[in-house]
Design an enzyme around this catalytic site. Sequence first.
Site, short mmCIF file in Angstrom:
data_model
loop_
_atom_site.label_atom_id
_atom_site.label_comp_id
_atom_site.label_asym_id
_atom_site.label_seq_id
_atom_site.Cartn_x
_atom_site.Cartn_y
_atom_site.Cartn_z
N ASP A 41 -12.70 -8.65 6.06
CA ASP A 41 -13.38 -9.94 5.94
C ASP A 41 -14.89 -9.77 5.92
O ASP A 41 -15.60 -10.47 5.20
CB ASP A 41 -12.99 -10.86 7.11
CG ASP A 41 -11.57 -11.39 6.99
OD1 ASP A 41 -10.92 -11.11 5.97
OD2 ASP A 41 -11.12 -12.08 7.92
N ALA A 42 -15.38 -8.83 6.75
CA ALA A 42 -16.83 -8.62 6.84
C ALA A 42 -17.40 -8.14 5.50
O ALA A 42 -18.52 -8.53 5.13
CB ALA A 42 -17.14 -7.61 7.94
N SER A 91 -13.20 -26.05 2.74
CA SER A 91 -13.45 -24.89 3.58
C SER A 91 -14.61 -25.21 4.51
O SER A 91 -15.27 -26.24 4.37
CB SER A 91 -13.82 -23.67 2.72
OG SER A 91 -12.79 -23.34 1.83
N GLU A 121 -14.51 -25.28 19.16
CA GLU A 121 -13.09 -24.94 19.11
C GLU A 121 -12.92 -23.50 18.64
O GLU A 121 -13.80 -22.95 17.97
CB GLU A 121 -12.33 -25.86 18.14
CG GLU A 121 -12.53 -27.34 18.39
CD GLU A 121 -11.97 -28.22 17.28
OE1 GLU A 121 -11.19 -27.69 16.45
OE2 GLU A 121 -12.30 -29.41 17.23
N LYS A 123 -11.64 -20.64 16.25
CA LYS A 123 -11.32 -20.55 14.82
C LYS A 123 -10.07 -19.69 14.67
O LYS A 123 -10.12 -18.46 14.76
CB LYS A 123 -12.49 -19.94 14.04
CG LYS A 123 -12.28 -19.97 12.53
CD LYS A 123 -13.50 -19.45 11.79
CE LYS A 123 -13.30 -19.59 10.28
NZ LYS A 123 -12.16 -18.79 9.78
N ASP A 125 -7.10 -17.65 13.18
CA ASP A 125 -6.97 -16.80 12.00
C ASP A 125 -5.60 -17.06 11.37
O ASP A 125 -4.63 -16.35 11.61
CB ASP A 125 -7.10 -15.33 12.42
CG ASP A 125 -7.31 -14.40 11.22
OD1 ASP A 125 -7.52 -14.93 10.11
OD2 ASP A 125 -7.26 -13.18 11.40
N ARG A 144 -3.41 -25.50 1.49
CA ARG A 144 -4.68 -25.99 0.96
C ARG A 144 -4.82 -25.70 -0.53
O ARG A 144 -5.36 -26.50 -1.29
CB ARG A 144 -5.86 -25.36 1.71
CG ARG A 144 -7.22 -25.78 1.14
CD ARG A 144 -8.36 -25.43 2.07
NE ARG A 144 -8.43 -24.00 2.34
CZ ARG A 144 -9.16 -23.46 3.30
NH1 ARG A 144 -9.85 -24.23 4.11
NH2 ARG A 144 -9.18 -22.16 3.49
N GLU A 178 -3.72 -25.40 11.27
CA GLU A 178 -3.57 -23.99 10.91
C GLU A 178 -2.18 -23.49 11.31
O GLU A 178 -1.73 -23.71 12.44
CB GLU A 178 -4.63 -23.18 11.66
CG GLU A 178 -5.11 -21.96 10.93
CD GLU A 178 -6.20 -22.27 9.91
OE1 GLU A 178 -6.47 -21.40 9.08
OE2 GLU A 178 -6.76 -23.38 9.95
N TYR A 230 -5.67 -30.00 14.26
CA TYR A 230 -6.98 -30.40 14.79
C TYR A 230 -7.71 -31.45 13.96
O TYR A 230 -8.83 -31.83 14.28
CB TYR A 230 -7.89 -29.17 14.92
CG TYR A 230 -7.89 -28.26 13.69
CD1 TYR A 230 -8.49 -28.65 12.49
CD2 TYR A 230 -7.29 -27.01 13.75
CE1 TYR A 230 -8.48 -27.83 11.39
CE2 TYR A 230 -7.28 -26.17 12.65
CZ TYR A 230 -7.88 -26.58 11.47
OH TYR A 230 -7.85 -25.76 10.37
N LYS A 319 -18.74 -16.85 12.71
CA LYS A 319 -17.81 -15.73 12.54
C LYS A 319 -18.17 -14.59 13.48
O LYS A 319 -19.34 -14.20 13.58
CB LYS A 319 -17.84 -15.24 11.09
CG LYS A 319 -17.41 -16.27 10.05
CD LYS A 319 -15.93 -16.53 10.08
CE LYS A 319 -15.13 -15.40 9.51
NZ LYS A 319 -15.22 -15.27 8.05
N CYS A 413 11.54 16.64 4.05
CA CYS A 413 11.56 16.05 5.39
C CYS A 413 10.96 17.03 6.40
O CYS A 413 11.35 18.21 6.41
CB CYS A 413 12.99 15.69 5.79
SG CYS A 413 13.14 15.09 7.50
N CYS A 416 14.31 18.05 8.81
CA CYS A 416 15.50 18.74 8.31
C CYS A 416 15.27 19.49 7.00
O CYS A 416 16.18 20.13 6.48
CB CYS A 416 16.65 17.75 8.12
SG CYS A 416 16.41 16.56 6.78
N CYS A 431 14.02 10.02 3.94
CA CYS A 431 14.95 11.15 4.03
C CYS A 431 16.36 10.56 4.00
O CYS A 431 16.71 9.75 4.86
CB CYS A 431 14.72 11.92 5.33
SG CYS A 431 15.98 13.19 5.66
N CYS A 436 20.23 14.24 9.46
CA CYS A 436 18.87 14.61 9.88
C CYS A 436 18.75 14.41 11.39
O CYS A 436 18.99 13.30 11.90
CB CYS A 436 17.84 13.76 9.16
SG CYS A 436 16.14 14.05 9.72
#
Length: 673
Positions: A41-42, A91, A121, A123, A125, A144, A178, A230, A319, A413, A416, A431, A436
């Site tokens: 997100d950043a 948004s 409030e 936020k 996710d 939305r 949400e 909300y 944020k 594997c 085995c 596998c 195994c």
Amino acid sequence: MVEEQLAHTKAEAKKTVEKLEQSLKQWAHEYYEQDAPSVLDATYDEAYQHLQALAEQYPDLITEDSILKQVGGQSLKADLPKVSHPVPMLSLGDVFSTEELMDWVKTTQKQIETPLAYNAELKIDGLAISLVYEKGGLVQASTRGDGTIGEDVTQNVREIRAIPKQLKEPLSLEVRGEIYMPKQAFVKLNQQREKDGLKTFANPRNAAAGSLRQLDATITKQRELAAFLYQVVDPVQTLGVKTQAQLLVRLNQLGLPTNHQNKVVQTKEELTAYINTQTANREQLAYGIDGIVIKVNELALHPVLGNTVKVPRWAIAYKFPPEEAETVVRSIEWTVGRTGVVTPTAVMDPVTLAGTTVSRASLHNPDYLLAKDIRIGDTVLLHKAGDIIPEISQVVLAKRPMDTSTYVIPTQCPICDQPLVHLDGEVALRCLNPLCPAQIQEALTHFASRQAMNIDGLGPKIVQQLLAQKLVTNVADLYRLRLDDLQNLEKFGQVSATNLLNAIAASKQNSLERLLFGLGIRHVGAKVARLIAEHFQTLPAIQAANGEDIAAIPGIGQVIGDNVAQYFASQRVQELVFDLAQLGVNQDYLGSKTADQGPLADEIVVITGKFDHLTRDDITAWLQAQGATVTGSVSKKTTHVIAGDKAGSKLTKAQALGTPVWSESQLRDIMDK
């Protein structure tokens, strides 16, 4: 940083805008429409800020189809009906520092003569949702989408227990909020998907979105989604409330789930203190948050302040900054699960991240490893997906050693040495060797686990010894063990050997759903096993059923139905089931015969908080064995709440309703009687 990125000429700005628009639209498509983000997100936020800054400097470079003029994502699935939002679902604008937040407060206050109060409030996710109630009944639920047109997810939302189908009063209104996936449900879902060779979700928000936007509502039901609401369209007229804080209380009175962590603040100091407190408490929450939402508390001022094209002027989202740590990958280990899925894990130098020491991170599957181009010796940035699961976000290429090479995915594997394969539609390596040792060990450990056959004392280390001594090759062999066999194991005497044999013998009397879950059939968890066992009553009846018969059970679906039918069609499985029957392992469903007769048959119990001596699975299993019904939310019908440390809102609601509360010590006293 954004200021440093601004172009020096308009020609340079044009190229940068085009590049940013392309990247942001692709990332938004992945995030909103595919529920599979490829960047943090950043990273998205920083690029978006950069584009905004260029738009202010060169406004004529921004076209009508710019992502700056879009709300959320497009309405995705052609198979889901579309819903029009007469009042757009906007948004929120974002700020990324307390300085920016205070600038917004200052700007907002300038437009209103009287001093403002704000409702702060959490936020959540999650995924924005609109619910329409007519005369108290839920008639429509929609996402939305692009803010104007969303997707109809009414049937799916009806499967979410937290959302009432009927309000406590016969009101007509549109309420928004949400949908989210609790942290533990997210971990559980990803663990199961990894075992099944499926792509894991990047974070709880995308898991919630992917779960809600299913064409099969039974899948949504299995995903354990929850909700916080909300907002109401025209709340003053509809509900007669005057403030956002009052609105939350009123919604709760109607039976709608609301978050109780809000606080009305007026001063800079109060707002800063709230942010600091919630930031510190973030890890302890049962759900993910990615910031704080600040709203002008007086609802009558919202239309006065108005909206921009895509965001309201009466609210802003602060944020949280991303928490990342830098470390070095020292090796990549591969483990084999009970279904044969081979999973890579990065082993790194220990580093502190979000309050815990991390030295390992799942790389999920070969495609993920190669897409990130993670190599031995690489310096990487580590974060926690959804504040829960350690995950490598990216390689720091500037610090990559000169002698590294692309990691080579194994073809055999690691246990085995048999060939590894990709099955159709799977991203995982598998596998396929049924002999195994790793798969057999995992299958035996799962069979003995608490939710399965609950064989006390038969943990992974004991299973490993049994296999090494060639005392068992499958789960049926557990019932052939003798005292002499166990006394030869390390640290085993007569008492411990006798206790284990008694536990194995007691497991023969378990109800069918435990055996069904213990067999480790793909996609069959404890809840699904109970549904199937309850419907068919006996294991021979399940064996005789086809995929359609099993899929017809409410809450199952075709994928699970086909998997169960295919499993029992195997000659090897049929021989195993016959062997278990000959050894005296019960194959009948006992729940309907015992639960109603239990001492807690009329009890409806909620479990909340953390416990010192018991796990939630232990408590749930004991309660159900006594005939009680265990639910996830407190209501007037709840007869008892079992509360551990940091019980939170469920305990608060129980106390408000006057519901009896048991502590862990009280429960243990009851269990010992």
